[in-house]
Design a protein around this motif. Structure first.
Motif, PDB file in Angstrom:
ATOM      1  N   PRO A 143     -62.265  -8.799 -33.392  1.00 48.81           N
ATOM      2  CA  PRO A 143     -62.251 -10.099 -32.703  1.00 48.81           C
ATOM      3  C   PRO A 143     -61.008 -10.936 -33.021  1.00 48.81           C
ATOM      4  O   PRO A 143     -60.560 -11.736 -32.200  1.00 48.81           O
ATOM      5  CB  PRO A 143     -63.530 -10.779 -33.188  1.00 48.81           C
ATOM      6  N   PHE A 144     -60.420 -10.738 -34.207  1.00 50.17           N
ATOM      7  CA  PHE A 144     -59.204 -11.481 -34.554  1.00 50.17           C
ATOM      8  C   PHE A 144     -58.029 -11.102 -33.657  1.00 50.17           C
ATOM      9  O   PHE A 144     -57.057 -11.850 -33.558  1.00 50.17           O
ATOM     10  CB  PHE A 144     -58.830 -11.260 -36.025  1.00 50.17           C
ATOM     11  N   ALA A 145     -58.090  -9.948 -33.016  1.00 47.81           N
ATOM     12  CA  ALA A 145     -57.025  -9.506 -32.116  1.00 47.81           C
ATOM     13  C   ALA A 145     -57.284  -9.954 -30.682  1.00 47.81           C
ATOM     14  O   ALA A 145     -56.552  -9.591 -29.770  1.00 47.81           O
ATOM     15  CB  ALA A 145     -56.890  -7.984 -32.166  1.00 47.81           C
ATOM     16  N   GLY A 146     -58.331 -10.763 -30.494  1.00 46.30           N
ATOM     17  CA  GLY A 146     -58.697 -11.249 -29.167  1.00 46.30           C
ATOM     18  C   GLY A 146     -58.151 -12.643 -28.896  1.00 46.30           C
ATOM     19  O   GLY A 146     -57.234 -13.116 -29.581  1.00 46.30           O
ATOM     20  N   ARG A 147     -58.736 -13.279 -27.900  1.00 48.83           N
ATOM     21  CA  ARG A 147     -58.276 -14.600 -27.480  1.00 48.83           C
ATOM     22  C   ARG A 147     -59.464 -15.532 -27.299  1.00 48.83           C
ATOM     23  O   ARG A 147     -60.504 -15.126 -26.794  1.00 48.83           O
ATOM     24  CB  ARG A 147     -57.508 -14.516 -26.149  1.00 48.83           C
ATOM     25  N   LEU A 148     -59.270 -16.787 -27.704  1.00 48.91           N
ATOM     26  CA  LEU A 148     -60.296 -17.806 -27.482  1.00 48.91           C
ATOM     27  C   LEU A 148     -60.339 -18.163 -26.011  1.00 48.91           C
ATOM     28  O   LEU A 148     -59.292 -18.317 -25.367  1.00 48.91           O
ATOM     29  CB  LEU A 148     -59.985 -19.070 -28.283  1.00 48.91           C
ATOM     30  N   ARG A 149     -61.533 -18.296 -25.499  1.00 50.69           N
ATOM     31  CA  ARG A 149     -61.739 -18.716 -24.116  1.00 50.69           C
ATOM     32  C   ARG A 149     -62.772 -19.835 -24.114  1.00 50.69           C
ATOM     33  O   ARG A 149     -63.646 -19.883 -24.976  1.00 50.69           O
ATOM     34  CB  ARG A 149     -62.256 -17.560 -23.254  1.00 50.69           C
ATOM     35  N   GLU A 150     -62.670 -20.703 -23.144  1.00 48.26           N
ATOM     36  CA  GLU A 150     -63.639 -21.781 -23.010  1.00 48.26           C
ATOM     37  C   GLU A 150     -64.550 -21.461 -21.838  1.00 48.26           C
ATOM     38  O   GLU A 150     -64.090 -21.214 -20.722  1.00 48.26           O
ATOM     39  CB  GLU A 150     -62.911 -23.103 -22.782  1.00 48.26           C
ATOM     40  N   GLY A 151     -65.859 -21.466 -22.106  1.00 53.90           N
ATOM     41  CA  GLY A 151     -66.842 -21.166 -21.083  1.00 53.90           C
ATOM     42  C   GLY A 151     -67.519 -22.425 -20.579  1.00 53.90           C
ATOM     43  O   GLY A 151     -67.068 -23.541 -20.842  1.00 53.90           O
ATOM     44  N   GLU A 190     -55.353  -7.558 -27.911  1.00 50.87           N
ATOM     45  CA  GLU A 190     -53.942  -7.906 -27.723  1.00 50.87           C
ATOM     46  C   GLU A 190     -53.176  -7.967 -29.032  1.00 50.87           C
ATOM     47  O   GLU A 190     -52.001  -7.648 -29.079  1.00 50.87           O
ATOM     48  CB  GLU A 190     -53.817  -9.243 -26.998  1.00 50.87           C
ATOM     49  N   GLY A 191     -53.827  -8.420 -30.084  1.00 49.02           N
ATOM     50  CA  GLY A 191     -53.174  -8.465 -31.375  1.00 49.02           C
ATOM     51  C   GLY A 191     -53.025  -9.859 -31.921  1.00 49.02           C
ATOM     52  O   GLY A 191     -53.344 -10.850 -31.271  1.00 49.02           O
ATOM     53  N   VAL A 192     -52.533  -9.930 -33.153  1.00 46.49           N
ATOM     54  CA  VAL A 192     -52.296 -11.202 -33.828  1.00 46.49           C
ATOM     55  C   VAL A 192     -50.798 -11.444 -33.946  1.00 46.49           C
ATOM     56  O   VAL A 192     -49.998 -10.510 -34.011  1.00 46.49           O
ATOM     57  CB  VAL A 192     -52.965 -11.246 -35.221  1.00 46.49           C
ATOM     58  N   LEU A 193     -50.447 -12.707 -33.956  1.00 47.18           N
ATOM     59  CA  LEU A 193     -49.046 -13.092 -34.047  1.00 47.18           C
ATOM     60  C   LEU A 193     -48.534 -12.851 -35.461  1.00 47.18           C
ATOM     61  O   LEU A 193     -49.189 -13.202 -36.437  1.00 47.18           O
ATOM     62  CB  LEU A 193     -48.916 -14.573 -33.687  1.00 47.18           C
ATOM     63  N   PHE A 194     -47.378 -12.230 -35.563  1.00 46.81           N
ATOM     64  CA  PHE A 194     -46.767 -11.934 -36.859  1.00 46.81           C
ATOM     65  C   PHE A 194     -45.307 -12.335 -36.789  1.00 46.81           C
ATOM     66  O   PHE A 194     -44.596 -11.964 -35.859  1.00 46.81           O
ATOM     67  CB  PHE A 194     -46.881 -10.430 -37.162  1.00 46.81           C
ATOM     68  N   VAL A 195     -44.891 -13.113 -37.776  1.00 43.59           N
ATOM     69  CA  VAL A 195     -43.485 -13.525 -37.844  1.00 43.59           C
ATOM     70  C   VAL A 195     -42.935 -13.112 -39.197  1.00 43.59           C
ATOM     71  O   VAL A 195     -43.440 -13.527 -40.239  1.00 43.59           O
ATOM     72  CB  VAL A 195     -43.331 -15.056 -37.666  1.00 43.59           C
ATOM     73  N   GLU A 196     -41.927 -12.291 -39.164  1.00 42.89           N
ATOM     74  CA  GLU A 196     -41.250 -11.864 -40.396  1.00 42.89           C
ATOM     75  C   GLU A 196     -40.113 -12.838 -40.679  1.00 42.89           C
ATOM     76  O   GLU A 196     -39.375 -13.229 -39.776  1.00 42.89           O
ATOM     77  CB  GLU A 196     -40.682 -10.464 -40.216  1.00 42.89           C
ATOM     78  N   ALA A 197     -39.990 -13.234 -41.946  1.00 46.02           N
ATOM     79  CA  ALA A 197     -38.927 -14.167 -42.306  1.00 46.02           C
ATOM     80  C   ALA A 197     -38.412 -13.853 -43.707  1.00 46.02           C
ATOM     81  O   ALA A 197     -39.131 -13.325 -44.545  1.00 46.02           O
ATOM     82  CB  ALA A 197     -39.451 -15.592 -42.261  1.00 46.02           C
ATOM     83  N   ASP A 198     -37.171 -14.171 -43.919  1.00 45.72           N
ATOM     84  CA  ASP A 198     -36.550 -14.065 -45.225  1.00 45.72           C
ATOM     85  C   ASP A 198     -36.185 -15.475 -45.672  1.00 45.72           C
ATOM     86  O   ASP A 198     -35.837 -16.322 -44.854  1.00 45.72           O
ATOM     87  CB  ASP A 198     -35.277 -13.217 -45.173  1.00 45.72           C
TER      88      ASP A 198
END
Length: 123
Positions: free
Chosen positions: A66-74, A86-94
């Motif tokens: 479910p963490f790879a899904g999307r919130l929807r309003e019903g 779909e996946g989770v957002l990942f940002v790599e940074a140094d």
């Protein structure tokens, strides 16, 4: 780096999961920024830490899909999670700073947090 989506490593069910009434409260409809710190381990020398984390995250998302899904309003503004995979957002940074430079403890609030977090427009 540019933000990327990390999807589950294997196919996951496509379904809708309603949130509880507690999770569905109007006062909780905001994002909470977070940051994770990992100390350098000598046995990881030569391995890309971001790649290791992304691979592990993709494997974990198979079970916690479910963490790879999307919130929807019903109807009635009821929130549900559409399990899309779909996946989770990942940002790599140094950063050119050592964790030790922040002090022995890192209690909130962290005044420099906004300098380390990347705001992804539309996320």
């Amino acid at each position: 780096q540019k933000p990327v989506l990390v999807a589950p490593a294997e196919p996951t069910p496509h379904e809708f999961k309603p949130l509880s009434d507690i999770d569905d409260q109007e006062s909780l409809r905001f994002q909470v920024p977070g940051i994770q710190y990992y100390k350098n381990k000598p046995e990881m020398r030569g391995r890309d830490p971001a790649a290791v984390i992304k691979k592990a995250l993709a494997k974990a998302l198979v079970f916690y899909y479910p963490f790879a899904g999307r919130l929807r309003e019903g109807p009635g503004r009821k929130l549900v999670v559409e399990c899309t995979g779909e996946g989770v957002l990942f940002v790599e940074a140094d950063a050119n700073v050592k964790l030790e430079e922040f002090g022995k403890q890192l209690p909130p609030p962290l005044p420099w947090l906004s300098e380390l977090l990347y705001n992804v427009t539309g996320s």
